[in-house]
Write a protein that holds these residues in place. Structure first.
Motif, PDB file in Angstrom:
ATOM      1  N   LYS A   5       0.676  -1.344   0.062  1.00 19.02           N
ATOM      2  CA  LYS A   5       0.130  -0.289   0.281  1.00 19.02           C
ATOM      3  C   LYS A   5       0.950   1.463   0.158  1.00 19.02           C
ATOM      4  N   GLY A 196      -7.479   8.118   6.230  1.00 19.12           N
ATOM      5  CA  GLY A 196      -6.810   6.613   6.809  1.00 19.12           C
ATOM      6  C   GLY A 196      -6.577   5.264   6.435  1.00 19.12           C
ATOM      7  N   ASP A 199      -4.399   2.009   4.537  1.00 18.90           N
ATOM      8  CA  ASP A 199      -4.377   1.243   5.328  1.00 18.90           C
ATOM      9  C   ASP A 199      -5.296  -0.275   5.504  1.00 18.90           C
ATOM     10  N   LYS A 254       0.121   7.846  13.658  1.00 24.35           N
ATOM     11  CA  LYS A 254      -0.600   8.275  12.091  1.00 24.35           C
ATOM     12  C   LYS A 254      -0.368   7.423  11.382  1.00 24.35           C
TER      13      LYS A 254
HETATM   14 MG    MG Z   1      -2.310   6.966   6.595  1.00 26.44          MG
END
Ligand code: MG
Ligand code: ADP
Ligand code: ASP
Length: 439
Positions: A5, A196, A199, A254
Motif C-alpha cells: 500500500k 486514513g 491501510d 498516525k
Molecule cells: Mg495514513
C-alpha cells in the motif's frame, strides 16, 4: 503474493508515481493499493463543505483549481500523447461528475461519492503509466469487491469471494492496482473506510488473498518510538508485536490506521512499514513474535473527555458498573480507559456526540464530573506484570505532569496516562528522554 500500500505522499506528484512504478516492477506478481494524491481527499472534503453550505461558486472554484493541478500532473507523468489524452479524458469525466453535484441537493451520500474520486483518479493514473511503460498492470475496481455490512464493518467473506473473481479475470497480470479507502456499503452505495482507511484496505486484501506479507509504504522509515511531529529525536522501532502495533495505532500513531492491524493479526500475516523516500531502509516489521524486556514506543491520542461518577449510595455495589456501562452502550459510545475506586469510577471517551445525554443518565447514579481537552498517553512494550521496574520508569518520566488517570494491567503491552492536552508535548518529550536512548 504480497500486498503493497502506498499512501498519499508516496503518490503525491508525477515524479513520486514514477518512483513507485519503479519500486513495484520487479517481476513478482502483487496487489498494490493506492491512496489519493496527498491533499486531494482534504480538498474533496472542502468541496463537500461548500456544497453543504449551498455555495456552488465556492465549490466550483476549488474544483477548477484541483482539476488544473491534475492536468499538470498528467502532462508530467506520460511521455506519449496517447496516454496523456486517455488519462486527461478520464480525469475530465471525473471532474465533470463532481461538478454535476453542485447543482442539486447535497447529502452524506453525494459527499461519499465525491470523496471517492481521489483514489479513483490516482489508481487510473498509475495503471495507465505502468501500461505506457509496457508493464502488464491491471486495475482492480475496489467498488466491485470491498464492502461493508449493516454495522459498517467490512464483510470478509464477500471481499474474499469477489476479489478472487476479479483476480481470475486477469490471472497473468504482473501488477494489480486497486483503490484504498473506498468501498460499497450494505446497500450498494459508495462509501469509505474512514479517513486514513487505505491501510485498512491493504490489510483486508492481505487477509482475503492470504498474502505472504502486507507492506505499508509511507513517508517515514517505519514506526518511530515517539511522535516525530511533536518530539525531537525519535528512532524507528525495528520490530513490534501485532498487539503493540494495534495499541500504538489506536492511541494516536498516525502512521497506521487503528483498524489496520486486526485483519493481518487474525490471518497471521506480517506487516512491514516501509519508506518510499528511502526504500532500502529496514522499516518496522509487525508480527506475532515478541521481543521481551523492552519498552518500545509512546503515542498520544487527543480530544479525550474524562467522566467521573462518584456513587451516591451503592458504593460500587454489585450492578453499579453494569448500569454505568449500559449507559455508554446505549449511546454507542466506547470507553477507552477505566479506573475504579471504592467510591466511584472514572472513564475516558473520545466520542462526545451524546455527552449531554450520557451525563444526564449517569447523574441518576451519583455525582458526575467532567474534564475536557484531555489526552491519553500510551506507553507500549513488554509490560507483563511480572517484569519489575518498567511502570516505575514510565511514572518517573511523568513526575512533573498532573495525571488524571493511570491504567495498567488491561493488556501485557501498555500503560496509559490521562493528562491535559496542554501537557502533551512535555509528557511525550519527557518519556522519550527517560525511556529511549535517542542521541
Ligand atoms: Mg495514513
Ligand atoms: P500516508 O499518507 O502514507 O498514509 P500518514 O501521514 O498517514 O501517511 O502517516 C505517516 C506519518 O505518520 C508520518 O509522516 C509521521 O509524521 C506520522 N507519525 C505519527 N506518529 C508516528 C510514529 N510513532 N512513527 C512514525 N510516524 C508517525
Ligand atoms: N485518501 C484517504 C485519506 O486521505 C485515505 C488514505 O489516504 O488512507 O484519508
Amino acid at each position: 503474493m504480497k500486498v503493497l500500500k502506498f499512501g498519499g505522499t508516496s503518490v503525491g506528484s508525477a515524479q513520486r508515481m514514477k518512483e513507485v512504478a519503479k519500486l513495484i516492477t520487479d517481476g513478482e506478481q502483487k496487489i498494490v493499493v493506492l491512496s489519493a494524491m496527498s491533499g486531494t481527499t482534504n480538498t474533496l472534503v472542502e468541496i463537500s463543505d461548500y456544497l453543504y453550505k449551498k455555495n456552488p461558486e465556492g465549490a466550483n472554484e476549488i474544483i477548477n483549481r484541483l482539476e488544473a493541478k491534475y492536468k499538470q500532473h498528467v502532462n508530467e507523468l506520460y511521455s506519449t500523447d496517447e496516454y496523456k489524452q486517455k488519462t486527461q479524458e478520464f480525469i475530465k469525466a471525473q471532474f465533470d461528475y463532481i461538478r454535476s453535484y453542485t447543482k442539486d441537493i447535497f447529502t452524506l451520500f453525494e459527499e461519499k461519492v465525491i470523496l471517492a474520486q481521489g483514489e479513483l483518479i490516482s489508481t487510473n493514473m498509475v495503471t495507465n503509466y505502468l501500461q505506457e511503460q509496457g508493464v502488464n498492470a491491471i486495475l482492480l475496481p475496489a467498488l466491485e469487491f470491498m464492502r461493508t455490512d449493516k454495522n459498517s464493518e467490512p464483510d470478509p467473506v464477500y471481499i474474499k469471494e469477489k476479489l478472487a473473481a476479479q483476480l481470475e479475470i486477469h490471472p497473468d497480470a504482473e501488477i494489480y492496482i486497486t483503490q484504498g479507502f473506498i468501498c460499497r456499503n450494505a446497500y450498494g452505495e459508495i462509501d469509505n473506510l474512514q479517513r486514513g482507511g487505505s491501510d485498512y484496505t491493504a490489510s483486508l486484501i492481505g487477509a482475503a488473498v492470504n498474502a505472504s506479507e502486507i507492506q505499508i509504504w509511507t513517508d517515514i522509515d517505519g514506526m518511530h518510538d515517539n511522535d516525530p511531529r511533536i518530539v525531537d529525536k525519535t528512532s524507528p522501532v525495528r520490530h513490534l508485536h501485532f498487539e503493540e502495533a494495534a495499541e500504538l495505532a489506536y492511541f494516536g500513531a498516525k502512521i497506521l490506521h487503528p483498524t489496520c492491524v486486526q485483519p493481518a493479526k487474525y490471518a497471521n500475516i506480517p506487516v512491514r512499514l516501509l519508506n518510499t523516500m528511502e526504500p532500502t531502509a529496514p522499516g518496522t516489521l509487525i508480527s506475532n513474535d515478541t521481543e521481551k524486556g523492552k519498552i518500545k514506543a509512546v503515542a498520544a491520542k487527543d480530544n479525550i473527555t474524562a467522566i467521573k461518577i462518584k456513587s451516591s449510595r451503592m458504593l460500587l455495589a454489585h450492578g453499579f458498573l453494569r448500569k454505568v456501562f449500559e449507559i455508554f452502550e446505549s449511546y454507542q459510545t466506547s470507553i477507552d480507559m477505566i479506573c475504579t475506586s471504592e467510591v466511584g469510577v472514572s472513564v475516558s471517551i473520545d466520542n462526545t456526540k451524546h455527552l449531554n445525554e450520557i451525563l444526564d443518565d449517569l447523574k441518576k447514579y451519583g455525582t458526575v464530573t467532567v474534564d475536557q481537552d484531555m489526552c491519553i498517553i500510551c506507553v507500549v512494550g513488554d509490560l507483563e506484570w511480572e517484569n519489575v521496574g518498567f511502570e516505575a520508569k514510565a511514572l518517573d518520566a511523568m513526575r512533573d505532569i498532573p495525571v488524571r488517570m493511570i491504567s495498567f494491567g488491561g493488556s501485557n503491552y501498555n500503560i496509559s496516562f490521562l493528562i491535559r492536552e496542554e501537557d502533551k508535548k512535555k509528557a511525550l518529550q519527557s518519556l522519550s528522554d527517560h525511556l529511549f536512548n535517542n542521541k
